[in-house]
Design a protein around this motif. Structure first.
Motif, mmCIF file in Angstrom:
data_model
loop_
_atom_site.group_PDB
_atom_site.id
_atom_site.type_symbol
_atom_site.label_atom_id
_atom_site.label_comp_id
_atom_site.label_asym_id
_atom_site.label_seq_id
_atom_site.Cartn_x
_atom_site.Cartn_y
_atom_site.Cartn_z
ATOM 1 N N GLY A 106 0.726 -1.125 0.241
ATOM 2 C CA GLY A 106 -0.034 -0.085 0.178
ATOM 3 C C GLY A 106 0.819 1.284 -0.144
ATOM 4 O O GLY A 106 2.169 1.162 -0.221
ATOM 5 N N PRO A 107 0.341 2.413 0.115
ATOM 6 C CA PRO A 107 0.947 3.752 0.083
ATOM 7 C C PRO A 107 1.938 3.731 1.419
ATOM 8 O O PRO A 107 1.578 3.283 2.443
ATOM 9 N N PRO A 108 2.959 4.862 1.395
ATOM 10 C CA PRO A 108 3.574 5.071 2.649
ATOM 11 C C PRO A 108 2.499 5.783 3.593
ATOM 12 O O PRO A 108 1.580 6.330 3.288
ATOM 13 N N ARG A 109 2.592 5.648 4.891
ATOM 14 C CA ARG A 109 1.883 6.299 5.881
ATOM 15 C C ARG A 109 2.747 6.910 6.987
ATOM 16 O O ARG A 109 3.560 6.090 7.301
ATOM 17 N N LYS A 110 2.210 8.024 7.754
ATOM 18 C CA LYS A 110 2.865 8.308 8.780
ATOM 19 C C LYS A 110 2.337 7.735 10.035
ATOM 20 O O LYS A 110 1.024 7.117 10.152
ATOM 21 N N LEU A 111 3.046 7.134 11.027
ATOM 22 C CA LEU A 111 2.459 6.427 12.317
ATOM 23 C C LEU A 111 1.246 7.021 12.819
ATOM 24 O O LEU A 111 0.334 6.444 13.270
ATOM 25 N N SER A 112 1.394 8.491 12.798
ATOM 26 C CA SER A 112 0.334 9.328 13.518
ATOM 27 C C SER A 112 -0.896 8.888 13.021
ATOM 28 O O SER A 112 -2.023 9.071 13.629
ATOM 29 N N GLU A 113 -0.944 8.436 11.740
ATOM 30 C CA GLU A 113 -2.319 8.163 10.622
ATOM 31 C C GLU A 113 -3.033 7.281 11.510
ATOM 32 O O GLU A 113 -4.334 7.166 11.259
ATOM 33 N N PHE A 114 -2.321 6.374 12.451
ATOM 34 C CA PHE A 114 -3.086 5.156 13.303
ATOM 35 C C PHE A 114 -3.788 5.778 14.441
ATOM 36 O O PHE A 114 -4.165 4.832 15.067
ATOM 37 N N ARG A 115 -3.380 6.847 14.849
ATOM 38 C CA ARG A 115 -4.081 7.295 16.131
ATOM 39 C C ARG A 115 -5.250 7.381 16.154
ATOM 40 O O ARG A 115 -5.884 7.670 15.062
ATOM 41 N N GLY A 116 -6.036 7.291 17.339
ATOM 42 C CA GLY A 116 -7.444 7.432 17.676
ATOM 43 C C GLY A 116 -8.128 6.065 17.738
ATOM 44 O O GLY A 116 -9.287 5.918 18.019
ATOM 45 N N LYS A 117 -7.632 4.998 17.426
ATOM 46 C CA LYS A 117 -7.849 3.601 17.584
ATOM 47 C C LYS A 117 -6.849 2.809 17.970
ATOM 48 O O LYS A 117 -5.466 3.174 17.502
ATOM 49 N N PRO A 118 -6.964 1.781 18.953
ATOM 50 C CA PRO A 118 -5.626 0.848 19.576
ATOM 51 C C PRO A 118 -5.302 0.037 17.957
ATOM 52 O O PRO A 118 -5.639 0.129 17.216
ATOM 53 N N LEU A 119 -3.801 -0.129 18.378
ATOM 54 C CA LEU A 119 -2.808 -0.560 17.275
ATOM 55 C C LEU A 119 -2.201 -1.795 17.526
ATOM 56 O O LEU A 119 -1.551 -1.539 18.375
ATOM 57 N N LEU A 120 -2.031 -2.675 16.682
ATOM 58 C CA LEU A 120 -1.281 -3.876 16.991
ATOM 59 C C LEU A 120 -0.445 -3.793 15.725
ATOM 60 O O LEU A 120 -0.583 -3.869 14.637
ATOM 61 N N ILE A 121 1.032 -3.552 16.202
ATOM 62 C CA ILE A 121 2.032 -3.453 15.364
ATOM 63 C C ILE A 121 2.803 -5.041 15.197
ATOM 64 O O ILE A 121 3.284 -5.328 16.342
ATOM 65 N N ASN A 122 2.967 -5.801 14.266
ATOM 66 C CA ASN A 122 3.719 -6.776 14.240
ATOM 67 C C ASN A 122 5.115 -6.803 13.437
ATOM 68 O O ASN A 122 4.865 -6.233 12.370
ATOM 69 N N VAL A 123 6.308 -6.946 14.085
ATOM 70 C CA VAL A 123 7.577 -6.679 13.482
ATOM 71 C C VAL A 123 8.025 -8.027 13.185
ATOM 72 O O VAL A 123 8.144 -8.989 13.839
ATOM 73 N N TRP A 124 8.256 -8.261 11.800
ATOM 74 C CA TRP A 124 8.594 -9.455 11.472
ATOM 75 C C TRP A 124 9.766 -9.523 10.067
ATOM 76 O O TRP A 124 10.186 -8.288 9.865
ATOM 77 N N ALA A 125 10.305 -10.627 9.629
ATOM 78 C CA ALA A 125 11.392 -10.543 8.663
ATOM 79 C C ALA A 125 10.851 -11.786 7.826
ATOM 80 O O ALA A 125 10.345 -12.917 8.351
ATOM 81 N N SER A 126 11.287 -11.771 6.544
ATOM 82 C CA SER A 126 10.998 -13.174 5.617
ATOM 83 C C SER A 126 12.012 -14.206 6.025
ATOM 84 O O SER A 126 11.549 -15.390 5.946
ATOM 85 N N TRP A 127 13.112 -13.968 6.553
ATOM 86 C CA TRP A 127 13.822 -15.058 6.888
ATOM 87 C C TRP A 127 13.754 -15.694 8.253
ATOM 88 O O TRP A 127 14.313 -16.711 8.810
ATOM 89 N N CYS A 128 12.771 -15.190 9.069
ATOM 90 C CA CYS A 128 12.420 -15.557 10.162
ATOM 91 C C CYS A 128 11.081 -16.568 10.511
ATOM 92 O O CYS A 128 10.006 -16.100 10.073
ATOM 93 N N GLY A 129 11.424 -17.689 10.459
ATOM 94 C CA GLY A 129 10.507 -19.065 10.494
ATOM 95 C C GLY A 129 9.230 -18.579 11.364
ATOM 96 O O GLY A 129 8.335 -18.751 10.922
ATOM 97 N N PRO A 130 9.521 -18.450 12.583
ATOM 98 C CA PRO A 130 8.523 -18.114 13.675
ATOM 99 C C PRO A 130 7.564 -16.688 13.017
ATOM 100 O O PRO A 130 6.425 -16.728 13.407
ATOM 101 N N CYS A 131 8.210 -15.971 12.524
ATOM 102 C CA CYS A 131 7.540 -14.791 11.898
ATOM 103 C C CYS A 131 6.476 -15.110 10.870
ATOM 104 O O CYS A 131 5.311 -14.878 10.809
#
Length: 184
Positions: free
Chosen positions: A44-69
């Motif tokens: 999708g398009p670039p977004r500012k982190l602040s655009e997600f304010r106003g509602k709780p946010l779940l951020i998942n940090v991952w990598a393609s080489w990470c099996g558990p991810c």
């Protein structure tokens, strides 16, 4: 040799040797507010982190080489399509060095949630991704509520309850509650 290893383990346990999981540079701690950051969109398009304010946010940090991810991606997708998730937003942030590898992982997982790539370590450091996967629960004002290291089944009853308790939302949906339909 055994004594040396045992001594190192004792020193690490006692805090005499810096932990391998020390805070990352610029890490926002639980209870602190995330600063502004511009995220480069993967599906999708670039977004500012602040655009997600106003509602709780779940951020998942991952990598393609990470099996558990990769193993938890399907459960994150299922979570995002549950009725319960209408009260919060789920996004992913890849720490991959190569855009094509991150996009390949998204394509292989049939991702529908919004994903971004962190090519300059800004978000990786800010969120404290010293190990992966990392999931950060953020309140509507951008304050970090919880950091969860390691893979989870994000649609499992105990994890749904953890999310509900953290965000202060309704408890997990019953088995007979309909979920939102997936996109075509």
């Amino acid at each position: 040799m055994r004594r040396c290893v045992l001594l190192m383990l004792l020193l690490c346990a006692g805090g005499a040797v810096p932990s391998a999981f020390a805070a990352t540079p610029g890490e926002v701690q639980v209870g602190e507010t995330l600063p502004e950051a511009t995220m480069q969109g993967l599906n999708g398009p670039p977004r500012k982190l602040s655009e997600f304010r106003g509602k709780p946010l779940l951020i998942n940090v991952w990598a393609s080489w990470c099996g558990p991810c990769r193993s938890e991606m399907a459960s994150l997708e299922r979570l995002a399509w549950m009725d319960m998730a209408a009260s919060f937003t789920v996004i992913g942030i890849s720490t991959d060095d190569y855009l094509h590898k991150a996009k390949g992982a998204l394509k292989a997982s049939n991702a529908t949630i919004t994903h971004f790539i962190d090519s300059n370590l800004e978000l990786e450091n800010m969120l404290g991704a010293s190990r992966l996967p990392l999931t950060v629960l953020v309140d509507p004002e951008g304050r970090v509520l919880k950091k969860i290291y390691g893979a989870r089944a994000w649609d499992a009853p105990q994890t749904l309850q953890l999310i509900a308790d953290t965000f202060g939302t309704d408890a997990q949906p019953s088995n007979d509650e309909p979920t939102r339909s997936a996109p075509p």
